[in-house]
Design a protein around this motif. Structure first.
Motif, mmCIF file in Angstrom:
data_model
loop_
_atom_site.group_PDB
_atom_site.id
_atom_site.type_symbol
_atom_site.label_atom_id
_atom_site.label_comp_id
_atom_site.label_asym_id
_atom_site.label_seq_id
_atom_site.Cartn_x
_atom_site.Cartn_y
_atom_site.Cartn_z
ATOM 1 N N THR A 108 0.849 -1.192 0.000
ATOM 2 C CA THR A 108 0.000 0.000 0.000
ATOM 3 C C THR A 108 0.880 1.236 0.000
ATOM 4 O O THR A 108 1.851 1.313 0.754
ATOM 5 C CB THR A 108 -0.900 0.025 1.244
ATOM 6 N N THR A 109 0.572 2.161 -0.885
ATOM 7 C CA THR A 109 1.324 3.414 -0.884
ATOM 8 C C THR A 109 0.363 4.569 -0.692
ATOM 9 O O THR A 109 -0.775 4.534 -1.144
ATOM 10 C CB THR A 109 2.098 3.632 -2.201
ATOM 11 N N VAL A 110 0.850 5.566 0.002
ATOM 12 C CA VAL A 110 0.076 6.788 0.178
ATOM 13 C C VAL A 110 0.705 7.846 -0.703
ATOM 14 O O VAL A 110 1.900 8.114 -0.601
ATOM 15 C CB VAL A 110 0.106 7.257 1.650
ATOM 16 N N GLU A 111 -0.096 8.398 -1.570
ATOM 17 C CA GLU A 111 0.429 9.415 -2.468
ATOM 18 C C GLU A 111 -0.254 10.730 -2.168
ATOM 19 O O GLU A 111 -1.451 10.760 -1.899
ATOM 20 C CB GLU A 111 0.116 9.052 -3.927
ATOM 21 N N HIS A 112 0.532 11.765 -2.189
ATOM 22 C CA HIS A 112 -0.114 13.075 -2.134
ATOM 23 C C HIS A 112 0.617 14.019 -3.044
ATOM 24 O O HIS A 112 1.835 14.074 -3.066
ATOM 25 C CB HIS A 112 -0.221 13.613 -0.708
ATOM 26 N N GLU A 113 -0.168 14.703 -3.844
ATOM 27 C CA GLU A 113 0.411 15.680 -4.744
ATOM 28 C C GLU A 113 1.142 16.687 -3.880
ATOM 29 O O GLU A 113 0.582 17.179 -2.916
ATOM 30 C CB GLU A 113 -0.696 16.423 -5.502
ATOM 31 N N PRO A 114 2.372 16.999 -4.234
ATOM 32 C CA PRO A 114 2.962 18.127 -3.522
ATOM 33 C C PRO A 114 2.060 19.320 -3.804
ATOM 34 O O PRO A 114 1.630 19.494 -4.942
ATOM 35 C CB PRO A 114 4.319 18.314 -4.199
ATOM 36 N N TYR B 3 4.571 11.702 -4.765
ATOM 37 C CA TYR B 3 5.606 10.917 -4.099
ATOM 38 C C TYR B 3 4.949 10.117 -2.986
ATOM 39 O O TYR B 3 3.825 10.373 -2.591
ATOM 40 C CB TYR B 3 6.750 11.781 -3.589
ATOM 41 N N THR B 4 5.630 9.136 -2.505
ATOM 42 C CA THR B 4 4.955 8.230 -1.578
ATOM 43 C C THR B 4 5.355 8.511 -0.141
ATOM 44 O O THR B 4 6.431 9.030 0.132
ATOM 45 C CB THR B 4 5.293 6.758 -1.885
ATOM 46 N N ALA B 5 4.472 8.150 0.730
ATOM 47 C CA ALA B 5 4.704 8.402 2.150
ATOM 48 C C ALA B 5 5.757 7.471 2.730
ATOM 49 O O ALA B 5 6.094 7.555 3.892
ATOM 50 C CB ALA B 5 3.409 8.245 2.923
ATOM 51 N N GLU B 6 6.255 6.570 1.889
ATOM 52 C CA GLU B 6 7.327 5.716 2.411
ATOM 53 C C GLU B 6 8.610 6.506 2.610
ATOM 54 O O GLU B 6 9.527 6.041 3.257
ATOM 55 C CB GLU B 6 7.548 4.530 1.484
ATOM 56 N N ALA B 11 6.782 12.798 4.435
ATOM 57 C CA ALA B 11 5.370 12.635 4.777
ATOM 58 C C ALA B 11 5.072 13.141 6.181
ATOM 59 O O ALA B 11 4.136 13.885 6.397
ATOM 60 C CB ALA B 11 4.981 11.171 4.663
ATOM 61 N N ILE B 21 2.799 4.499 6.820
ATOM 62 C CA ILE B 21 2.244 3.154 6.716
ATOM 63 C C ILE B 21 2.812 2.258 7.811
ATOM 64 O O ILE B 21 4.015 2.237 8.042
ATOM 65 C CB ILE B 21 2.600 2.538 5.344
ATOM 66 N N GLU B 42 6.316 0.415 8.519
ATOM 67 C CA GLU B 42 6.841 -0.240 7.328
ATOM 68 C C GLU B 42 8.255 0.227 6.996
ATOM 69 O O GLU B 42 9.055 -0.514 6.455
ATOM 70 C CB GLU B 42 5.907 0.044 6.144
#
Ligand SMILES: Cc1cc2nc3c(=O)[nH]c(=O)nc-3n(C[C@H](O)[C@H](O)[C@H](O)COP(=O)(O)OP(=O)(O)OC[C@H]3O[C@@H](n4cnc5c(N)ncnc54)[C@H](O)[C@@H]3O)c2cc1C
Ligand code: SF4
Ligand code: SF4
Ligand code: FES
Lengths: 378, 287
Positions: A108-114, B3-6, B11, B21, B42
């Motif tokens: 699972t990835t969380v993406e947020h537009e800058p 971009y991803t929160a990883e 984040a 996560i 994670e």
């Protein structure tokens, strides 16, 4: 973004017929220009490209629960007070997606537009509204956690302010020390002058960005006559406020009177409709909501403006903390005028009068304060 | 560009509303409607926290809830621990997450229990129901350097014997000679030989020096009111009492407005308050 304090440097005069150049320069520089325009029998803030979209020759009549446009005798471009919109709809978006999450297999990835920096040029910002923006800056930028969405929009905003030439029927900026004269926080500041049949604008720069734009505009130096005319406009506005409120001790007055009977009285009139919080230029509360697709592989969270007048606002498991209209109105008004000082070192009310005008039953914050003040139990 | 929160620094640091996560490693049923989740981040970076702080936990697709951290701060690298009662959509979904399931974590947020303030003093903990969960990290911290504190009393109330949270652990603590533990239930069944009645009634029986005590209280709001009153009656000043408040929270970082209690933002200025600050706020109905 505005840098200087008060307007500095020489002032100039730009003729009414040349003012389109201001819009042209801002658009050329890549700004999204927004300002007042007439729509649905109200003056609202929206995208404008040409000066003809300004509500030339219009003014407003405002009273508790009442707003009406009418023609002016002249062709003033800024001859009205503030309407139902405020600039927060651009800087603090009514709906903002915070992130999207996607599941692919085990991952699972969380993406947020800058945050996409929107470069707004806000044209026609009044003195009270500049103060409201400064207040939201404190909320969103000066705390331990800044809001990146607000920051992205605010940082590059170019502000063209206007000294008010007419006080609205519900205005009380003089009482709140927020107007009608613009005192800083702008890139360019205008005073609309109509005396002697010459329609012109006194213009001053308040920042480097403002000076750069000013350099590109057709203008002539301002005379002492022009400066005097501008002072007269501001003085006339200051002396015709529709409302007033003694504000120096209101912070403590309300804290002392949290159990005043007047709260019961106002609760009988208030519909808890939230209009006052929606039109208020400083109200900042938001709620979040979750959305997900049917397969459950994608979800997202957004925030949207919320109001302390709703039951959900204070809900904890088992019920709402503020289940009565009395406590919700009290929360709103004491926050604006009292606890805001403790939280942010400033009033949360700038005296723009919107909450009075747009309250369907005409509840008047200045009148409520006066009522509490005059019947304070000893 | 997304971009991803990883990339956790971005984040967590840049946008306080974006969760990191985590994955549930263990799920333990505590009571009929309460579960404890152990979560691993994670990105492998453990989450340092102070006792009494909370996280905003996301069940993806359902929503987010404020949940206190109930684990041991000295063992933060063995997982992030939360104890959750299923009362509605979000808490229900969180408690249904099992090993390997993904969970969103924002935090830790807020001001927790002062741990060092009580060094040299007696410690009294008054907990009601699930209020024991946010107090457990404090209990661990005090027991970890037990000799730095005076007497230690844990007074805990539950509705019925079946609602006694962390029961096995309470029994372990009880075996120590340097702690006083009193448990009471509102209503008992046949096989209960302990106290019956409200937890606040235990305060006068506990042994502590009221002039040299720090008291920590957490539970339902009414229980905290009575708990604070009982402590005051016993001679503990408001300045030596700490309470943890619950309010509606949508952000946890002072931006959404929901958690206001008079002048305070509970998420940022609390959830733990000293009672001299809190008492005037609690005195006003529906503030
Ligand atoms: C600082 C703090 C620490 C907490 N620690 C714990 C804990 O350790 N364990 C535990 O089980 N519970 C804890 N809670 C309570 C927990 O946050 C609520 O039980 C949970 O939000 C309930 O949401 P729900 O959707 O499951 O249930 P419902 O009560 O049915 O919620 C319905 C609606 O109300 C909203 N809502 C209800 N309560 C809250 C709230 N407090 N904040 C924001 N929205 C709310 C929900 O988002 C939802 O939209 C804590 C709350 C706070 C403020
Ligand atoms: S409280 Fe009313 S008068 Fe004050 S800033 Fe808000 S809308 Fe304007
Ligand atoms: S004060 Fe007026 S505008 Fe505000 S919630 Fe009450 S009825 Fe609506
Ligand atoms: S939870 Fe949003 S301001 Fe406290």
């Amino acid at each position: 973004m505005t840098t200087d304090g008060a307007g500095s440097g020489p002032t100039a005069i730009i003729e009414r017929r040349d003012l389109q150049a201001l819009f042209d320069v801002l658009l050329q520089r890549g700004y999204r220009v927004v300002g007042p325009t007439r729509r649905d029998e109200a003056i609202v803030y929206d995208d404008i490209a040409v000066i003809d979209q300004l509500p030339a020759g219009w003014t407003d009549e405002q009273e508790g629960g009442r707003y009406r446009l009418k023609r002016r005798e002249d062709a003033a471009l800024f001859g009205y007070a503030v309407g139902p919109h405020s600039w927060k709809k651009f800087l603090h978006a009514p709906i903002q997606q915070l992130w999207r999450a996607r599941r692919e297999g085990d991952k699972t990835t969380v993406e947020h537009e800058p945050p996409r920096p929107e470069r707004f040029a806000l044209v026609g910002v009044r003195a009270c509204e500049l103060h409201a923006i400064a207040i939201q800056d404190k909320v969103f930028l000066n705390g331990e956690h800044a809001d990146p969405h607000y920051r992205a929009r605010r940082n590059d905003a170019f502000i063209v302010s206007v000294n008010c030439g007419k006080a609205g029927g519900t205005c009380f900026c003089v009482s709140m020390n927020t107007g009608p004269k613009v005192a800083g926080g702008f890139d360019l500041n205008l005073t609309e002058l109509l005396d002697g049949g010459q329609h012109r604008f006194l213009i001053e720069a308040g920042s480097d960005a403002g000076r750069e734009v000013l350099d590109q505009l057709p203008k002539r130096p301002a005379t002492s006559q022009d400066a005097k005319a501008a002072d007269a406009v501001i003085a006339a506005t200051a002396s015709s406020m529709g409302r007033s409120m003694k504000s120096d001790d209101v912070h403590q007055l309300l804290l002392r009177n949290l159990d005043h009977v007047r709260w019961n009285n106002v609760a009988e009139r208030c519909l808890a409709c939230s209009n006052c919080t929606m039109v208020c230029p400083t109200c900042f509360c938001t709620s979040v909501e979750e959305a997900s697709d049917l397969t459950g592989t994608e979800s997202s969270r957004s925030r949207r403006w919320d109001s302390c007048f709703t039951m959900d606002y204070s809900y904890v498991h088992g019920g709402s903390v503020r289940s009565t209209t009395r406590s919700r109105y009290r929360q709103w008004m004491t926050h604006k005028l009292s606890t805001w000082h403790d939280q942010f070192g400033t009033s949360g009310c700038v005296g723009c009068g919107r909450c009075i005008t747009w309250c369907p039953v005409g509840i008047d914050i200045t009148e409520e304060v006066a009522a509490i003040r005059s019947s304070e139990p000893h | 560009m997304a971009y991803t929160a990883e990339a956790p620094a971005i984040a967590a640091g840049d946008d306080p509303m974006v969760p990191r996560i985590g994955r549930v490693r263990r799920r333990v049923r505590e009571l009929s409607d309460v579960w404890t989740l152990t979560v691993e981040m994670e990105d492998g970076r453990p989450l340092a926290f102070a006792p009494g702080q909370f996280n905003m936990l996301t069940a993806f697709g359902v929503g987010e809830a404020a949940i206190s951290i109930s684990g041991d701060r000295d063992r933060a690298d063995s997982g992030l621990i939360h104890t959750i009662r299923a009362v509605g959509p979000v808490s229900g979904a969180l408690t249904r997450l099992g090993p390997g399931d993904v969970i969103g974590v924002r935090g830790p947020f807020g001001v927790g229990w002062p741990v060092d303030a009580a060094k040299g003093s007696d410690v009294v903990i008054v907990a009601g129901g699930l209020g024991l969960a946010p107090l457990r990290p404090l209990i661990y911290a005090v027991l970890a350097s037990r000799k730095d504190y005076g007497r230690f009393a844990l007074l805990f109330g539950a509705r019925t014997p079946a609602d006694i949270l962390f029961r096995r652990e309470i029994e372990q603590w009880r075996r120590r000679l340097d702690v006083e533990i009193q448990v009471t239930v509102d209503t008992s069944g046949e096989d209960w030989y302990g106290n019956v009645g409200v937890v606040t009634a235990l305060v006068p029986q506990a042994s502590f020096d009221p002039q040299n005590t720090i008291a920590y209280v957490c539970g339902p709001e009414v229980m905290m009111r009575f708990g604070a009153a009982a402590l005051r009656d016993a001679g503990v000043p408001d300045t030596a009492m700490y309470l943890s408040m619950e309010r509606n929270m949508k952000c946890g970082v002072g931006l959404c407005g929901h958690c206001q209690l008079g002048t305070a933002f509970v998420c940022r200025d609390g959830p733990v308050f000293r009672n001299d600050v809190l008492r005037p706020l609690m005195a006003v109905k529906e503030l």
